[in-house]
Motif scaffolding. Structure first.
Motif, PDB file in Angstrom:
ATOM      1  N   LEU A  22      -1.171  -5.625  29.652  1.00 54.47           N
ATOM      2  CA  LEU A  22      -1.544  -6.055  28.306  1.00 54.47           C
ATOM      3  C   LEU A  22      -1.793  -7.561  28.319  1.00 54.47           C
ATOM      4  CD1 LEU A  22      -1.887  -5.435  25.281  1.00 54.47           C
ATOM      5  CD2 LEU A  22       0.578  -5.847  25.019  1.00 54.47           C
ATOM      6  N   ILE A  23      -2.987  -7.969  27.952  1.00 47.03           N
ATOM      7  CA  ILE A  23      -3.345  -9.382  27.916  1.00 47.03           C
ATOM      8  C   ILE A  23      -3.215  -9.882  26.483  1.00 47.03           C
ATOM      9  CG2 ILE A  23      -5.080 -11.112  28.499  1.00 47.03           C
ATOM     10  CD1 ILE A  23      -4.208  -9.472  30.882  1.00 47.03           C
ATOM     11  N   ALA A  24      -2.229 -10.719  26.223  1.00 45.41           N
ATOM     12  CA  ALA A  24      -1.994 -11.242  24.877  1.00 45.41           C
ATOM     13  C   ALA A  24      -1.989 -12.773  24.941  1.00 45.41           C
ATOM     14  CB  ALA A  24      -0.666 -10.719  24.311  1.00 45.41           C
ATOM     15  N   ALA A  29     -11.232 -16.565  24.930  1.00 47.18           N
ATOM     16  CA  ALA A  29     -12.154 -16.684  26.055  1.00 47.18           C
ATOM     17  C   ALA A  29     -11.411 -16.545  27.384  1.00 47.18           C
ATOM     18  CB  ALA A  29     -12.891 -18.017  25.997  1.00 47.18           C
ATOM     19  N   ARG A  30     -10.249 -17.174  27.483  1.00 39.41           N
ATOM     20  CA  ARG A  30      -9.432 -17.090  28.693  1.00 39.41           C
ATOM     21  C   ARG A  30      -8.951 -15.656  28.897  1.00 39.41           C
ATOM     22  NH1 ARG A  30      -7.720 -18.469  33.766  1.00 39.41           N
ATOM     23  NH2 ARG A  30      -5.513 -19.005  33.889  1.00 39.41           N
ATOM     24  N   ALA A  31      -8.589 -14.997  27.799  1.00 33.53           N
ATOM     25  CA  ALA A  31      -8.132 -13.615  27.885  1.00 33.53           C
ATOM     26  C   ALA A  31      -9.222 -12.709  28.439  1.00 33.53           C
ATOM     27  CB  ALA A  31      -7.685 -13.120  26.505  1.00 33.53           C
ATOM     28  N   GLU A  32     -10.440 -12.850  27.936  1.00 33.79           N
ATOM     29  CA  GLU A  32     -11.542 -12.023  28.418  1.00 33.79           C
ATOM     30  C   GLU A  32     -11.861 -12.328  29.882  1.00 33.79           C
ATOM     31  OE1 GLU A  32     -14.844 -12.484  25.809  1.00 33.79           O
ATOM     32  OE2 GLU A  32     -13.829 -11.575  24.100  1.00 33.79           O
ATOM     33  N   GLN A  33     -11.755 -13.603  30.250  1.00 35.45           N
ATOM     34  CA  GLN A  33     -11.994 -13.984  31.634  1.00 35.45           C
ATOM     35  C   GLN A  33     -10.997 -13.306  32.561  1.00 35.45           C
ATOM     36  OE1 GLN A  33     -10.751 -17.954  32.644  1.00 35.45           O
ATOM     37  NE2 GLN A  33     -12.229 -18.151  34.313  1.00 35.45           N
ATOM     38  N   LEU A  34      -9.733 -13.281  32.154  1.00 34.83           N
ATOM     39  CA  LEU A  34      -8.706 -12.680  32.993  1.00 34.83           C
ATOM     40  C   LEU A  34      -8.797 -11.162  32.997  1.00 34.83           C
ATOM     41  CD1 LEU A  34      -5.672 -15.025  32.254  1.00 34.83           C
ATOM     42  CD2 LEU A  34      -6.966 -14.805  34.386  1.00 34.83           C
ATOM     43  N   VAL A  35      -9.235 -10.573  31.907  1.00 35.57           N
ATOM     44  CA  VAL A  35      -9.464  -9.127  31.899  1.00 35.57           C
ATOM     45  C   VAL A  35     -10.478  -8.764  32.982  1.00 35.57           C
ATOM     46  CG1 VAL A  35     -10.528  -7.231  30.621  1.00 35.57           C
ATOM     47  CG2 VAL A  35      -8.807  -8.646  29.521  1.00 35.57           C
ATOM     48  N   ASP A  36     -11.570  -9.513  33.044  1.00 41.44           N
ATOM     49  CA  ASP A  36     -12.600  -9.263  34.056  1.00 41.44           C
ATOM     50  C   ASP A  36     -12.057  -9.487  35.467  1.00 41.44           C
ATOM     51  OD1 ASP A  36     -14.407  -8.664  32.077  1.00 41.44           O
ATOM     52  OD2 ASP A  36     -15.306 -10.662  32.040  1.00 41.44           O
ATOM     53  N   ALA A  37     -11.278 -10.562  35.641  1.00 42.42           N
ATOM     54  CA  ALA A  37     -10.753 -10.887  36.962  1.00 42.42           C
ATOM     55  C   ALA A  37      -9.756  -9.832  37.443  1.00 42.42           C
ATOM     56  CB  ALA A  37     -10.093 -12.266  36.940  1.00 42.42           C
ATOM     57  N   LEU A  38      -8.856  -9.409  36.558  1.00 41.24           N
ATOM     58  CA  LEU A  38      -7.833  -8.444  36.944  1.00 41.24           C
ATOM     59  C   LEU A  38      -8.401  -7.045  37.118  1.00 41.24           C
ATOM     60  CD1 LEU A  38      -4.892  -9.636  34.648  1.00 41.24           C
ATOM     61  CD2 LEU A  38      -5.240 -10.127  37.073  1.00 41.24           C
ATOM     62  N   ALA A 100      -3.407 -21.145  36.331  1.00 44.51           N
ATOM     63  CA  ALA A 100      -3.292 -20.274  37.507  1.00 44.51           C
ATOM     64  C   ALA A 100      -4.504 -19.367  37.633  1.00 44.51           C
ATOM     65  CB  ALA A 100      -2.019 -19.438  37.405  1.00 44.51           C
ATOM     66  N   ASP A 101      -4.901 -19.110  38.885  1.00 46.71           N
ATOM     67  CA  ASP A 101      -6.072 -18.265  39.077  1.00 46.71           C
ATOM     68  C   ASP A 101      -5.703 -16.788  39.055  1.00 46.71           C
ATOM     69  OD1 ASP A 101      -5.030 -17.576  41.580  1.00 46.71           O
ATOM     70  OD2 ASP A 101      -6.270 -19.017  42.650  1.00 46.71           O
ATOM     71  N   GLY A 102      -6.730 -15.947  39.094  1.00 44.76           N
ATOM     72  CA  GLY A 102      -6.527 -14.513  38.943  1.00 44.76           C
ATOM     73  C   GLY A 102      -5.679 -13.889  40.030  1.00 44.76           C
TER      74      GLY A 102
END
Length: 213
Positions: A22-24, A29-38, A100-102
């Motif tokens: 769960l990305i909260a 924008a950062r949340a969407e970026q991490l969704v794509d990365a993860l 921190a990176d993905g």
């Protein structure tokens, strides 16, 4: 064994082959970026808080703006992205720098989901490389006399891929070796680290400074 010094909570392995994350985050924008990365990881299934799908999850990724959000259950282990130290609560299993990176985040999420608490390094240790080492909670006593495992160069390469969550087939493909050889190296790493499983091996390796993502 070394694993007893770092495993804090025995959590069952998730039934699904992919961990629901769960990305909260307050930064959309950062949340969407991490969704794509993860989502690029074969073992992680990231979902955005508020999407209608995120009421239950194996582990959550939060930041300071959203750490008290009701979108995250108090029973869900969390990885906190923070710009300062000392922001902790009972369900925060790992604290990482906000930048921190993905790969680093993914490694921390896997460990948190399995019940490992990851200690945040000091500011000078985090730096631009985003390095961190697994730690122990205050009520645990680490074995300071535990020697660092002597891994071969190939085993070190395999260990780095394990920290990324790579299965044996991916390890074999990335290192141009057979799956049988990959399994052999993984087994050797577990034996040398005194680890019970792959997740345990990653945590021990981070504890000993063998893995710097």
């Amino acid at each position: 064994m070394a694993s007893s010094a770092i495993q804090t909570i025995a959590r069952p392995e998730p039934a699904s082959t992919r961990l629901t994350v769960l990305i909260a985050l307050g930064d959309a924008a950062r949340a969407e970026q991490l969704v794509d990365a993860l989502a690029a990881s074969e073992d992680l299934l990231p979902i955005l808080a508020g999407s209608g799908m995120g009421q239950t999850a194996d582990v959550a990724l939060v930041d300071e703006a959203a750490s008290e959000s009701r979108a995250v259950s108090p029973a869900t282990p969390c990885v906190l992205l923070s710009r300062r130290a000392g922001h902790e609560s009972g369900n925060v299993f790992a604290m990482l720098p906000a930048s921190a990176d993905g790969l680093l985040i993914a490694a921390a999420l896997r460990l948190a989901a399995s019940g490992y608490r990851i200690g945040r390094a000091g500011p000078s240790d985090l730096g631009a490389h985003g390095e961190f080492h697994a730690g122990v909670s205050e009520d645990e006593t680490p074995d300071d006399n535990q020697p660092r495992a002597a891994l071969s160069p190939r085993e070190a390469e395999v260990l780095a891929l394990l920290a990324e969550g790579a299965p044996n087939k991916v390890i074999a493909r990335r290192l141009n070796i057979s799956v049988h050889t990959a399994k052999f190296h993984v087994a050797a790493i577990l034996i040398k680290l005194g680890a019970a499983n792959r997740t345990d091996a990653i945590a021990i390796a981070m504890r000993q400074g063998l893995v710097l993502v």
